[in-house]
Design a protein around this motif. Structure first.
Motif, mmCIF file in Angstrom:
data_model
loop_
_atom_site.group_PDB
_atom_site.id
_atom_site.type_symbol
_atom_site.label_atom_id
_atom_site.label_comp_id
_atom_site.label_asym_id
_atom_site.label_seq_id
_atom_site.Cartn_x
_atom_site.Cartn_y
_atom_site.Cartn_z
ATOM 1 N N MET A 261 106.619 54.011 116.284
ATOM 2 C CA MET A 261 105.241 54.406 115.540
ATOM 3 C C MET A 261 104.554 54.947 116.727
ATOM 4 S SD MET A 261 102.710 51.323 113.789
ATOM 5 C CE MET A 261 104.151 51.043 112.658
ATOM 6 N N ALA A 262 103.513 55.993 116.302
ATOM 7 C CA ALA A 262 102.834 56.697 117.131
ATOM 8 C C ALA A 262 101.710 55.949 117.657
ATOM 9 C CB ALA A 262 102.257 57.883 116.245
ATOM 10 N N VAL A 263 101.440 56.118 119.095
ATOM 11 C CA VAL A 263 100.113 55.379 119.368
ATOM 12 C C VAL A 263 98.938 56.313 119.303
ATOM 13 C CG1 VAL A 263 99.152 54.561 121.726
ATOM 14 C CG2 VAL A 263 101.593 54.193 121.453
ATOM 15 N N THR A 264 97.750 55.484 118.681
ATOM 16 C CA THR A 264 96.688 56.312 118.611
ATOM 17 C C THR A 264 95.492 55.833 119.437
ATOM 18 O OG1 THR A 264 96.223 54.574 117.027
ATOM 19 C CG2 THR A 264 97.269 56.327 116.192
ATOM 20 N N VAL A 265 95.691 54.815 120.140
ATOM 21 C CA VAL A 265 94.442 54.475 121.131
ATOM 22 C C VAL A 265 95.229 53.487 122.134
ATOM 23 C CG1 VAL A 265 93.611 52.748 119.685
ATOM 24 C CG2 VAL A 265 92.257 53.745 121.259
ATOM 25 N N MET A 266 94.441 53.411 123.281
ATOM 26 C CA MET A 266 94.891 52.465 124.119
ATOM 27 C C MET A 266 93.730 52.234 125.005
ATOM 28 S SD MET A 266 97.718 53.992 126.546
ATOM 29 C CE MET A 266 97.265 55.629 127.277
ATOM 30 N N CYS A 267 93.585 50.986 125.686
ATOM 31 C CA CYS A 267 92.459 50.816 126.624
ATOM 32 C C CYS A 267 92.943 49.566 127.650
ATOM 33 C CB CYS A 267 91.122 50.180 125.896
ATOM 34 S SG CYS A 267 89.775 49.526 126.586
ATOM 35 N N PHE A 268 92.475 49.864 128.813
ATOM 36 C CA PHE A 268 92.560 48.773 129.907
ATOM 37 C C PHE A 268 91.515 47.954 129.864
ATOM 38 C CE2 PHE A 268 95.359 52.132 131.079
ATOM 39 C CZ PHE A 268 96.467 51.605 131.783
ATOM 40 N N SER A 269 91.944 46.594 130.374
ATOM 41 C CA SER A 269 90.910 45.462 130.693
ATOM 42 C C SER A 269 90.028 46.123 132.018
ATOM 43 C CB SER A 269 91.493 44.216 130.982
ATOM 44 O OG SER A 269 92.304 44.184 131.901
ATOM 45 N N ASP A 270 88.829 45.300 132.220
ATOM 46 C CA ASP A 270 88.083 45.630 133.329
ATOM 47 C C ASP A 270 88.833 45.465 134.514
ATOM 48 O OD1 ASP A 270 85.987 46.124 131.886
ATOM 49 O OD2 ASP A 270 85.185 44.144 131.756
ATOM 50 N N HIS A 271 89.677 44.385 134.764
ATOM 51 C CA HIS A 271 90.783 44.172 135.832
ATOM 52 C C HIS A 271 91.742 45.109 136.045
ATOM 53 C CE1 HIS A 271 88.206 40.905 137.609
ATOM 54 N NE2 HIS A 271 88.138 40.707 136.051
ATOM 55 N N GLY A 272 92.164 45.757 134.881
ATOM 56 C CA GLY A 272 93.502 46.588 134.679
ATOM 57 C C GLY A 272 94.799 46.113 134.628
ATOM 58 N N ASP A 273 94.564 44.656 134.314
ATOM 59 C CA ASP A 273 95.916 44.039 134.343
ATOM 60 C C ASP A 273 96.498 43.741 132.872
ATOM 61 O OD1 ASP A 273 93.944 42.341 133.513
ATOM 62 O OD2 ASP A 273 94.463 40.700 134.586
ATOM 63 N N VAL B 27 96.724 48.554 122.851
ATOM 64 C CA VAL B 27 97.340 49.404 122.304
ATOM 65 C C VAL B 27 97.430 49.502 120.858
ATOM 66 C CG1 VAL B 27 99.368 51.059 122.003
ATOM 67 C CG2 VAL B 27 98.898 49.791 124.198
ATOM 68 N N GLY B 28 96.835 50.597 120.444
ATOM 69 C CA GLY B 28 96.673 50.476 118.855
ATOM 70 C C GLY B 28 97.818 51.635 118.273
ATOM 71 N N TYR B 29 98.098 51.375 117.194
ATOM 72 C CA TYR B 29 99.264 52.459 116.653
ATOM 73 C C TYR B 29 98.587 52.882 115.293
ATOM 74 C CZ TYR B 29 102.217 49.935 119.840
ATOM 75 O OH TYR B 29 102.551 49.779 121.278
ATOM 76 N N ALA B 30 99.365 54.041 114.752
ATOM 77 C CA ALA B 30 99.082 54.713 113.498
ATOM 78 C C ALA B 30 99.409 53.785 112.348
ATOM 79 C CB ALA B 30 99.805 56.067 113.445
ATOM 80 N N GLY B 31 100.045 52.730 112.494
ATOM 81 C CA GLY B 31 100.328 52.066 111.183
ATOM 82 C C GLY B 31 99.466 50.614 111.385
ATOM 83 N N ALA C 78 94.328 48.133 107.909
ATOM 84 C CA ALA C 78 95.241 48.801 106.487
ATOM 85 C C ALA C 78 95.277 50.291 107.073
ATOM 86 C CB ALA C 78 94.562 48.628 105.400
ATOM 87 N N GLY C 79 94.916 50.708 108.142
ATOM 88 C CA GLY C 79 95.040 52.424 108.718
ATOM 89 C C GLY C 79 95.416 52.426 109.990
ATOM 90 N N ALA C 80 95.227 53.620 110.374
ATOM 91 C CA ALA C 80 95.440 53.913 112.129
ATOM 92 C C ALA C 80 94.315 53.371 112.711
ATOM 93 C CB ALA C 80 95.747 55.270 112.147
#
Length: 1445
Positions: A1-13, A17-21, A43-45
């Motif tokens: 499934m395609a990745v649409t968004v991702m974000c690291f935490s403040d500490h980077g650990d 990740v959010g997907y299109a589905g 219900a959406g990406a």
């Protein structure tokens, strides 16, 4: 499934990740392990995902927010379970309002920045306002919780931008509406930043402590908005907004105040926070084509078409910006300050490099990284680098200048400039530029101008960064190496004078002085030294340079400021003044010494204009300077001029200054011994004082410092030493006093200089500060009384000084005969009088005072003092002195007539005959005395002001003192001049003024001052009218004769004199007009009226009118008319006799004066021809006089009589001359008659209107808008007695009224249409039965009316209200019946009925037989009344009155 968004935490650990589905995954980054996944929540990406809070190590919780393309937003709480070694998640839906629309963008407020901002804000201001509590969740808490835990985010929908808090629940608190003129379906992009102020805005030590609000940047279509979130008032406030060329694809903050906007065309736009564009760049791929950014199409517009959205395409990490494309990743970063400076330097853009360097140093540079936040630390870090930049620039530019000095500068064909590619191009302006580097130079003919420009820039740069020592080291050496040392030295002067350079290195200072000395600019060097700081100089070197080149002002400054030495500069100046090799003239140096000494004594720093000296330093400074001047050491005496030593000058330094300029030296010495101030010696000293007298002297009252008796004593001692030194320099003991004052004396000081010194000594001897010997005192007395002193000092100054000297010095030190001889020889009569008083000769003292012809006050003060009953003379001495005063009364009059009168009224009020006999020898003095006496008696308040003596035969007003204002006013003037009133003194003294004195004065007044006779007679009442009349007729004073005739009751005779005077004035005017002298006038109306002869005729006529006006009321009507017509006849007769041509022997004028009253008839006068222009002017003027006379008569003579007399007496005269007068008379009569008629009409109409309105208001009825009471809602009319009985609870059998009667007298109808029972309104008013003129429903704002709530409560409880008001209704109707029956049975007058109608009573209360009607007033013909025939007005008036039905 395609990745649409991702974000690291403040500490980077952790990675979210959010997907299109719609799936969400949480990854463990260090272990590269999937912790958990969340499905079926979206219900959406997924288009937005971010961690909301930092990781909590204690609770092991993380919060994250995700949003999909459908606008659904979820808040996830991840909790780590240590026992299970796994995460659990709690997802909550964020309920955003339906009216806000779907979510297009969401981003969190930076946690670290928000904590920093609000923590400082809370510590500075613990506000308790509702918005602040709501924002920080402060329910019931005193201190606000950590604001970062509130979960503040910005959410953008299709209709608005708003800030909200997600924790503990969703709450929106700030909103901005969607901007106008945006493309429908455009996707917004947001970015938060906590903006801090720059170094220049906050200064030192405040950057880290300055609270600022979070700043939000929004890019929506082509609009960019900058707004800040005010946490106190919970509002988003727009700071600035602007438009860009293309639609935005993303926005991000770099550092504090740099904003980057990416566009869909692949451009990067860099802006400041205020919207100023800094830079723009274009993204390019490897092949050089414009790069494209990654986008998604999960969002659709209102037409269900997909929209390109560039979310998650731009990322920021520190100062680096990352942009994601389909095939590559771009990285853009802000260069650190050092790299930016190095890049500008490497590209040759030196001017831009220096501009950036100065902005860095001032803390104004934008988008700067790699520097400390504290301003001082930042400056310390970059200062050496900036100096290196300057040195590199100097090396390169000097190399260019050295290269061009052999070719370009001296070549007749200038070298053309080069382009960036190295090709030479010719400048269109003719000014060529060297090389490819931007050195800021242009080719000019003179090389030193290039070096001057470079030098100024280098100096200013070093001064700006605070490295001034580099100027005298590295920069000076570089200019010296290229042979431009002189150019650089000349550049230093303006910066020294502006206090930008405080000092120079010894080598540079030596070169600077040598160069300016060679150029002849030593004065400029001296000015530069005065602006330098002593601590930054080589003191010995600068002293030697100043001494060598004669810079003595700078030398004084160096000694005073550097060593606190004030005497060494004086020694340097003395040596230089006597040195044959001195460059400066000796007199110039001597005067510089005097200026320097005076500045020191006055507490001023030298040179003047550089502030003041410390106050506590002045006493010791005076002592040092005076000790230097009074030094008598032989070694120091050798530096003084040998001529002084040859004459035995004991104090060579003081003697040198006295010989240079004696007066200037004494002025300087006076400033060392002031009366007031820090160095005060007091007004009075204690020399020659005995122990008893010295004990009461307060030396501190004249000083500014408390308890400084020691300073005063020290100053007096130094003053005594100075006086001794000056007298020894004069060597008065070795010579006879007459030789000392001789101008041919061989003394080294001239006679004038010796006199000035003696005057200086005499002043301090007179003030009892110093003591001198008898020889010196004798010389002083001879000098003060000598002709030399008369040239230097004024007579009053000499006289006062001599008296003070004689008073201060004991009698044993001076000889009486010698002093008196000197005073009389010099004409100092006051001093002579003082000496006579000192030895008891009062009469001789009086003679001395009388000898003084210029000062008048002292003689009267002396006489009053001696004649005073308490402190004056006694016994035989008093009698002798009184006789002497009477014998010298004429001499006293020569000094002041008012002063003499003051003495006579005070001490000789019973000896007026002797005084008059003494004054009869000189009628001028007698007249002056009597005039002042009469003015005091008859109401002219005269303050005693000595105005001088009488020395001429004219009136006293022309007699003045020659030098009245020269004399020094003593106690006599200040004490008596404004306090003694002669008029009051006359009343107190009991002085008897006889008729003989009055007649004697009147005779003198007629002879010497005839113009004042009338004024005296009008004011005075004590005289014989007949005698005075004969006297004034004898001297021909007509106005006085008229006044006396009027007082005697002969009004006719007075008028005859006035007519004669009018005739004479008219004759003179005509003679002047016809004579040749009249040709000087331009015969126009204003020129004719400006003639003095014309004014005299008008004045005579006005006097006659005034005489008639005064006596009209006292005379009968026939006598008054006779007076007026005699005056009118005189003017008409002149008009009648006036013809264009006058033959020989004709008489022009009046013949109505009776010869038996006064004088003879006017003789006939022969006249020449009069031209037409003059004739017309005179005739017009006489017609005007006739009109003015008639106008004055019309108020006192009836119009009928006046017109009749004009027609009968002047029928043969052309009535056209009376036209204006008659028209004015008739117009005034018509005007008064019209006013009276109009006033009568207005009174009648006003009375009718008032009566009409009263009748109309009392008989007019109004229609009802409702048949129910507006208060109780019961029926108003149609209620039979049975229903009323039932209502009030009384049986029908007990009622005497018919059942068919309607209750009509208990109602009240108001002008608004509402109606109510009378008792209801009475209940609203609190009882009393008084009717109201206001509606309770329409006037709810009045406090005594029922409110809307009370009325509604009455409507709900009608039965209860009717029960409560039964007793009051019964009582009200009973009282109403009694009132109607009593009024109907009483016979009232019409006026009483109208007054009661005015008070609000109904007409029905007076019975059925009352009929009122008011007739309107009669209409004048041609007028229009506002009332019709029936008496009803055409204009409707609505009044709020009460009418009974």
């Amino acid at each position: 499934m395609a990745v649409t968004v991702m974000c690291f935490s403040d500490h980077g650990d952790h990675l979210l990740v959010g997907y299109a589905g719609g799936t969400i995954s949480l990854w463990d980054v260090p272990r590269v392990k999937l912790n958990m996944s969340i499905v079926d929540q979206h219900a959406g990406a997924i288009v937005h995902a971010f961690f909301l809070l930092q990781a909590d190590t204690e609770m092991r919780q993380m919060r994250a927010v995700t949003a999909d393309c459908k606008g659904r937003v979820l808040l996830h709480t991840f909790t780590f379970r240590p026992l299970l070694r796994r995460f659990s998640v709690l997802s909550q839906i964020v309920d955003i309002e339906q009216d806000m629309g779907s979510v297009l963008a969401i981003s969190p407020l930076n946690v670290e920045d928000l904590t920093h901002s609000t923590a400082n804000m809370n510590s500075a201001n613990k506000s308790t306002d509702a918005g602040h509590k709501f924002l920080f969740n402060e329910v019931g808490s005193v201190e606000p919780t950590e604001p970062a835990r509130c979960g503040i985010v910005v959410i953008v929908t299709r209709s608005a931008i708003f800030a909200a808090s997600l924790i503990p629940t969703y709450a929106r608190f700030a909103t901005l509406h969607r901007p106008a003129r945006l493309r429908e379906g455009a996707i917004p992009y947001t970015s938060w930043q906590h903006s801090r102020k720059t170094y220049a805005e906050v200064g030192y030590d405040t950057v880290d402590n300055d609270p600022n609000w979070p700043v939000l940047a929004v890019a929506w279509d082509r609009r960019v908005i900058i707004a800040h979130l005010n946490l106190k008032i919970s509002e988003l406030i727009v700071d600035v907004e602007w438009d860009i060329d293309n639609a935005a694809a993303g926005i991000a903050w770099l550092e504090d105040k740099v904003l980057v906007v990416a566009t869909v065309k692949g451009q990067l736009l860099v802006y400041k926070k205020d919207g100023t564009e800094i830079e723009r760049a274009t993204l390019k791929d490897v092949q050089g084509n414009v790069g494209a950014l990654m986008y998604h199409t999960h969002f659709v517009n209102e037409f269900e078409n997909p929209e390109k959205a560039f979310h998650n395409t731009i990322g920021v990490r520190g100062a680096a910006l990352y942009l994601l494309g389909p095939s590559q990743l771009w990285r853009a970063r802000l260069l650190p300050w050092f790299d930016r400076l190095k890049l500008l330097k490497g590209s040759g853009d030196w001017m831009e490099a220096f501009r950036f360097a100065l902005e860095l140093f001032d803390g104004k540079a934008e988008s700067v990284t790699g520097l400390p936040r504290r301003l001082e630390a930042m400056r310390h870090a970059i200062r050496d680098t900036l100096l290196g930049l300057l040195f590199s620039y100097l090396d390169e530019v000097f190399a260019y200048l050295a290269l061009g000095s052999s070719s370009a500068v001296f070549d007749s064909n200038p070298i053309p400039a080069e382009t960036e590619s190295g090709e030479a191009v010719e400048s269109p302006t003719g000014i060529e530029t060297w090389g490819r580097a931007n050195l800021g130079l242009k080719m000019i003919a003179e090389p030193h101008e290039h070096y001057a420009k470079i030098g100024r820039m280098s100096i200013e740069f070093c001064v700006h960064i605070g490295k001034t020592e580099v100027i005298c080291e590295d920069i000076y050496s570089r200019f010296e190496s290229v042979g431009q040392k002189s150019t650089f030295l000349e550049l230093l002067e303006p910066y020294i004078l502006r206090d930008m350079l405080s000092g120079l290195a010894p080598e540079v200072m030596q070169a600077f002085v040598d160069h300016y000395s060679h150029c002849g600019w030593l004065e400029r060097v001296e000015e530069c030294v005065l602006h330098m700081t002593i601590s930054s100089l080589d003191f010995n070197q600068v002293i030697k340079l100043c001494r060598k080149h004669g810079l003595y002002t700078a030398l004084i400054y160096l000694f005073n400021s550097g060593l606190d030495d004030f005497t060494s500069p004086l020694e340097e100046l003395l040596i230089a003044a006597q040195s044959p090799s001195s460059r400066i003239e000796p007199r110039t140096l001597g005067y510089k010494m005097l200026v320097y000494l005076k500045a020191c004594f006055n507490g001023l720093a030298f040179p003047l204009g550089r502030g003041t000296l410390p106050i506590d330093r002045l006493p010791t400074l005076r002592a040092e300077l005076l000790q230097f001047l009074l030094d008598v050491r032989p070694t120091l005496a050798e530096i003084v001029d040998s001529s002084c030593n040859a004459k035995g000058c004991a104090y060579p330094r003081l003697g040198y200054l006295l010989k240079l300029d004696t007066q200037a030296t004494l002025v300087v010495l006076r400033s060392a011994f002031p009366v007031h101030g820090v160095l005060s010696i007091g007004r009075q000293g204690w020399a020659y004082a005995d122990a008893a007298e010295a004990s009461i002297i307060d030396y501190r009252e004249s000083s500014d410092l408390p308890n400084n008796f020691q300073v005063i004593d020290e100053g007096v001692r130094y003053l005594q030493a100075v006086v001794i030194a000056m007298t020894q320099n004069l060597d008065l003991r070795a010579y006879d006093s007459s030789k000392i004052l001789d101008s041919d004396s061989q003394n080294w000081l001239s006679a004038d200089d010796q006199g000035v010194i003696l005057e200086f000594v005499a002043e301090y001897v007179a003030s009892r500060h110093v003591v001198v010997g008898r020889t010196t005192l004798k010389c002083i007395l001879e000098y003060v009384t000598s002709p030399i002193a008369e040239k230097v000092m004024g007579k009053s100054t000499r006289q006062n000084l001599l008296i003070k000297l004689l008073k201060s010095v004991p009698e044993s030190d001076w000889d009486f005969d010698h002093s008196l001889l000197c005073a009389q020889r010099a004409g100092l009569w006051q001093a002579s009088a003082w000496l006579h008083v000192k030895y008891g000769s009062s009469v001789a003292a009086l003679d001395c005072y009388l000898q003084d012809k210029y000062v008048h006050e002292p003689v009267f003060s002396y006489v009053m003092q001696k004649l005073d009953a308490t402190t004056g003379l006694k016994g035989g001495v008093l009698a002798e002195f009184r006789k002497a005063v009477l014998d010298r009364i004429c001499k006293l009059m020569l000094h002041s007539s008012k002063g003499t009168l003051w003495i006579v009224l005070t001490h000789f009020s019973t000896s007026n005959e002797q005084v008059m006999e003494a004054l009869e020898s000189d009628e001028t003095l007698l007249f002056a005395f009597l005039k002042d006496l009469m003015n005091a008696i008859w109401g002219v308040p005269t303050s005693f002001v000595v105005s001088g003596g009488v020395r001429s035969s004219s009136c006293l007003q022309d007699v003045k003192s020659k030098v009245h204002n020269e004399g020094n006013r003593d106690k006599f003037s200040s004490r008596w001049e404004f306090l003694i009133k002669l008029d009051k003194l006359v009343r107190r003294s009991g002085f008897q003024c006889t008729d003989k004195m009055v007649e004697q004065y009147l005779q003198l007044l007629c002879r010497l001052e005839p113009e004042s006779v009338v004024e005296f007679l009008a004011r005075c009442e004590q005289y014989n009218v007949d005698n005075c009349l004969r006297m004034v007729q004898k001297y021909g004073i007509a106005d006085a004769a008229i006044l006396l005739l009027e007082r005697a009751g002969d009004i006719s005779g007075a008028l005859a004199l006035l007519i004669k005077d009018l005739d004479s004035s008219l004759q003179i005017m005509l003679q002047s007009l016809i004579s040749e002298k009249s040709d000087r006038f331009n015969m126009e109306m204003h020129s004719f009226y400006s003639m003095s002869e014309t004014s005299a005729v008008e004045s005579a006529l006005h006097a006659g009118v005034a005489l008639c006006l005064r006596n009209t009321q006292r005379l009968s009507s026939e006598e008054a008319c006779s007076l007026w017509f005699r005056l009118l006849d005189s003017v008409v007769e002149a008009l009648r006799n006036l013809t264009p041509a006058f033959l020989e022997g004709t008489t022009v004028g009046l013949s109505t004066a009776s010869s038996d009253v006064i004088g003879e008839r006017v003789h006939s006068v022969q006249y020449k021809m009069m031209d037409d222009n003059k004739y017309k002017l005179v005739r017009m003027w006489l017609v005007h006089l006739v009109g003015s006379t008639v106008t004055a008569m019309q108020d006192h003579v009836s119009p009928q009589i006046l017109l009749q007399q004009i027609i009968s007496n002047y029928g043969s005269h052309p009535l056209g001359d009376f036209r204006a007068a008659i028209c004015n008379l008739l117009s005034a009569y018509t005007y008064e008659f019209t006013i009276l008629g109009k006033a009568k009409q207005l009174v009648e109409e006003s009375l009718h209107h008032s009566l009409y309105m009263l009748l109309r208001g009392s008989t007019h009825a109004y229609a009802l808008s409702n048949s129910k009471c507006c208060i109780c809602k019961l029926e108003l009319v149609g209620v039979h007695s049975s229903n009323m009985n039932e209502l009030i609870g009384v049986s029908s059998s007990s009622q005497s009224t018919s059942t068919s009667e309607v209750c009509s007298d208990g109602l009240q109808v108001l002008t608004c249409g509402h109606a109510a029972h009378a008792f209801c309104i009475s209940g609203q008013l609190g009882g009393g039965g008084k009717r109201s003129l206001l509606c309770p429903l329409c006037c709810r704002n009045l406090k005594f009316l029922a409110s809307e709530e009370k009325i509604s409560s009455i409507q709900d409880t009608q039965s209860q209200s009717s029960t409560d008001i039964r007793p009051r209704m019964q009582l009200l109707w009973k009282n109403k019946d009694q009132e109607i029956s009593s009024i109907a049975s009483t016979n009232k007058s019409r006026l009483q009925i109208l007054n009661e109608l005015r008070d609000g009573k109904g007409v029905q209360m007076f019975g059925p037989r009352l009929h009122l009607s008011v007739a309107p007033p009669k209409k004048p013909k041609g007028s229009h009344s506002q009332f019709d025939k029936n008496g009803f007005g055409q204009k409707t008036y609505m009044h709020r009155v009460s009418v009974g039905l």
